[in-house]
Design an enzyme around this catalytic site. Structure first.
Site, PDB file in Angstrom:
ATOM      1  N   ASP A   1      -4.245 -13.883  -4.372  1.00 29.39           N
ATOM      2  CA  ASP A   1      -4.961 -14.666  -5.371  1.00 29.39           C
ATOM      3  C   ASP A   1      -6.104 -13.833  -5.945  1.00 29.39           C
ATOM      4  O   ASP A   1      -6.101 -12.605  -5.797  1.00 29.39           O
ATOM      5  CB  ASP A   1      -5.467 -15.982  -4.768  1.00 29.39           C
ATOM      6  CG  ASP A   1      -6.315 -15.754  -3.511  1.00 29.39           C
ATOM      7  OD1 ASP A   1      -6.908 -14.654  -3.380  1.00 29.39           O
ATOM      8  OD2 ASP A   1      -6.397 -16.662  -2.662  1.00 29.39           O
TER       9      ASP A   1
ATOM     10  N   VAL B   1       1.583  10.523  -5.557  1.00 22.11           N
ATOM     11  CA  VAL B   1       1.896  11.905  -5.183  1.00 22.11           C
ATOM     12  C   VAL B   1       3.308  12.231  -5.673  1.00 22.11           C
ATOM     13  O   VAL B   1       4.286  11.697  -5.164  1.00 22.11           O
ATOM     14  CB  VAL B   1       1.821  12.102  -3.657  1.00 22.11           C
ATOM     15  CG1 VAL B   1       2.042  13.568  -3.292  1.00 22.11           C
ATOM     16  CG2 VAL B   1       0.483  11.607  -3.113  1.00 22.11           C
TER      17      VAL B   1
ATOM     18  N   HIS C   1       0.537   4.838  -2.236  1.00 20.95           N
ATOM     19  CA  HIS C   1       0.370   6.145  -1.621  1.00 20.95           C
ATOM     20  C   HIS C   1       1.563   7.058  -1.874  1.00 20.95           C
ATOM     21  O   HIS C   1       1.428   8.272  -1.796  1.00 20.95           O
ATOM     22  CB  HIS C   1       0.126   5.976  -0.115  1.00 20.95           C
ATOM     23  CG  HIS C   1      -1.262   5.525   0.198  1.00 20.95           C
ATOM     24  ND1 HIS C   1      -2.014   6.060   1.219  1.00 20.95           N
ATOM     25  CD2 HIS C   1      -2.060   4.602  -0.398  1.00 20.95           C
ATOM     26  CE1 HIS C   1      -3.204   5.480   1.252  1.00 20.95           C
ATOM     27  NE2 HIS C   1      -3.249   4.590   0.269  1.00 20.95           N
TER      28      HIS C   1
ATOM     29  N   ASP D   1     -10.212  -9.265   1.923  1.00 22.07           N
ATOM     30  CA  ASP D   1     -10.599 -10.530   1.290  1.00 22.07           C
ATOM     31  C   ASP D   1     -10.904 -11.495   2.429  1.00 22.07           C
ATOM     32  O   ASP D   1     -10.000 -11.975   3.109  1.00 22.07           O
ATOM     33  CB  ASP D   1      -9.451 -11.034   0.415  1.00 22.07           C
ATOM     34  CG  ASP D   1      -9.626 -12.457  -0.091  1.00 22.07           C
ATOM     35  OD1 ASP D   1     -10.574 -13.141   0.341  1.00 22.07           O
ATOM     36  OD2 ASP D   1      -8.804 -12.894  -0.913  1.00 22.07           O
TER      37      ASP D   1
ATOM     38  N   ARG E   1       0.823  -1.205   0.000  1.00 22.69           N
ATOM     39  CA  ARG E   1       0.000   0.000   0.000  1.00 22.69           C
ATOM     40  C   ARG E   1       0.865   1.267   0.000  1.00 22.69           C
ATOM     41  O   ARG E   1       0.509   2.280  -0.617  1.00 22.69           O
ATOM     42  CB  ARG E   1      -0.912  -0.013   1.222  1.00 22.69           C
ATOM     43  CG  ARG E   1      -1.890   1.143   1.291  1.00 22.69           C
ATOM     44  CD  ARG E   1      -2.772   1.017   2.522  1.00 22.69           C
ATOM     45  NE  ARG E   1      -3.713   2.112   2.629  1.00 22.69           N
ATOM     46  CZ  ARG E   1      -3.946   2.787   3.750  1.00 22.69           C
ATOM     47  NH1 ARG E   1      -3.316   2.460   4.864  1.00 22.69           N
ATOM     48  NH2 ARG E   1      -4.816   3.768   3.772  1.00 22.69           N
TER      49      ARG E   1
ATOM     50  N   GLY F   1       4.892  11.203  -8.134  1.00 20.33           N
ATOM     51  CA  GLY F   1       5.598  10.062  -8.687  1.00 20.33           C
ATOM     52  C   GLY F   1       6.276   9.255  -7.594  1.00 20.33           C
ATOM     53  O   GLY F   1       6.159   9.542  -6.406  1.00 20.33           O
TER      54      GLY F   1
ATOM     55  N   THR G   1      -6.554  -8.096  -2.299  1.00 18.84           N
ATOM     56  CA  THR G   1      -6.706  -9.510  -1.989  1.00 18.84           C
ATOM     57  C   THR G   1      -5.917  -9.890  -0.738  1.00 18.84           C
ATOM     58  O   THR G   1      -6.080 -10.986  -0.207  1.00 18.84           O
ATOM     59  CB  THR G   1      -6.272 -10.386  -3.183  1.00 18.84           C
ATOM     60  OG1 THR G   1      -6.672 -11.736  -2.935  1.00 18.84           O
ATOM     61  CG2 THR G   1      -4.771 -10.333  -3.394  1.00 18.84           C
TER      62      THR G   1
END
Length: 333
Positions: free
Chosen positions: A259, A76, A72, A251, A68, A78, A200
């Site tokens: 997956d 912003v 993030h 998930d 993540r 690049g 996932t």
């Protein structure tokens, strides 16, 4: 081999170019190369992998958190490690933005990786490259695909709180907003669906999906697209008030395995976030069909995910003499 002829100034520029190319051959047209640290820090990727592996073994959720962080950061300015900068006299940290505050995590793992790399190869490997490697390794350690990454990014000397607030999609985003914000980054609807598949793995806080359970349209009604038994289960985890930091898996079937169950759940109206479910329920065009395809054919999803991650990681890199190589990812040198 290139031959340098002409004036002394031309000779110097030409030879400097040759040295740069030899250190990072073959250079792609964005200035990045899979061989960038081959001579300057040959064990760079292995050092990153070792730290990430230990972190994920201690806490499986960390894989999703590191993945993540790449989203993030890259959304912003690049992929320039601006996300890692702490507040200072000249910096207002992106960590203070709505998408990141009390939410983005994994910074201590990045700090540990940087510390190990500084011991092995001082002032050589950028924080921006560390994140790209760590995100890829997080996918692999979760059972997902691997891919060759290009390296040679440098670190920014600035951050953008406004960019973080404006560019990163919120969990309650509409499909139109998602498409617009991805398009702003040069990513199309296929990229949007494939990259959303990163959900996932990982978990989300109650504050990110409470609205769907109790007040989706501001009229005190839940989101009726949520499957009823799933909605009831979520309400047991996320009360109408309190429990803001209670977690639910994105998930619910295989929350730590990379997956295509995320897409199977969307088709069953069991997507946790509004920004997940609208890809199917509101995506009467390409996004709906792409969700269906990925739900049915995992290998197609994994192939496109790799292509979209490469595209994401190569957005607006700082190369050459732009930016710097931080010795501490949290502060400008």
């Amino acid at each position: 081999m290139a031959i340098c002829i002409g004036s002394l100034s031309v000779f110097i520029v030409c030879c400097m170019s040759m040295l740069w190319s030899s250190a990072s051959h073959p250079l792609y047209n964005n200035g990045l190369s899979p061989m960038f640290y081959e001579k300057s820090c040959p064990n760079a990727e292995q050092i990153v992998k070792s730290v990430v592996q230990n972190a994920v073994m201690k806490e499986a959720r960390m894989a999703a958190s590191l993945l993540r962080l790449q989203f993030h950061d890259c959304f912003v300015q690049g992929c320039d490690a601006s996300l890692f900068l702490d507040d200072s006299a000249k910096i207002v940290s992106e960590k203070n933005s709505n998408p990141n505050k009390n939410s983005a995590r994994g910074f201590e793992v990045i700090d540990q990786i940087k510390s190990e790399l500084e011991k092995a190869c001082p002032k050589t490997v950028s924080c921006a490259d560390i994140l790209i490697i760590a995100a890829r390794d997080s996918v692999v350690l979760s059972g997902g695909p691997s891919w060759e990454i290009t390296l040679g990014r440098r670190d920014s000397t600035s951050a953008s709180l406004q960019g973080s607030n404006n560019n990163i999609p919120a969990p309650n985003s509409t499909l139109e907003t998602l498409i617009a914000k991805f398009k702003r980054q040069g990513l199309n609807e296929v990229d949007l669906v494939a990259l959303s598949g990163s959900h996932t793995i990982g978990q989300s806080r109650c504050t990110s999906f409470r609205q769907r359970l109790y007040n989706q349209s501001g009229n005190g009604q839940p989101d009726f697209t949520l499957e009823k038994s799933y909605s009831a289960k979520l309400r047991s985890v996320c009360p109408q008030s309190g429990g803001d930091n209670n977690l639910s898996p994105l998930d619910s079937i295989t929350p730590t395995k990379f997956d295509n169950y995320y897409f199977k759940l969307l088709v069953s109206n069991k997507g946790l976030l509004n920004s997940d479910e609208v890809l199917f329920t509101k995506g009467q065009g390409k996004t709906m069909e792409t969700v269906k395809l990925y739900a049915e054919q995992e290998e197609v999803f994994l192939k496109q995910f790799v292509e979209s991650m490469i595209k994401l990681g190569n957005m607006s890199p700082l190369t050459g003499n732009r930016g710097q190589i931080r010795t501490n990812c949290r502060s400008v040198m």
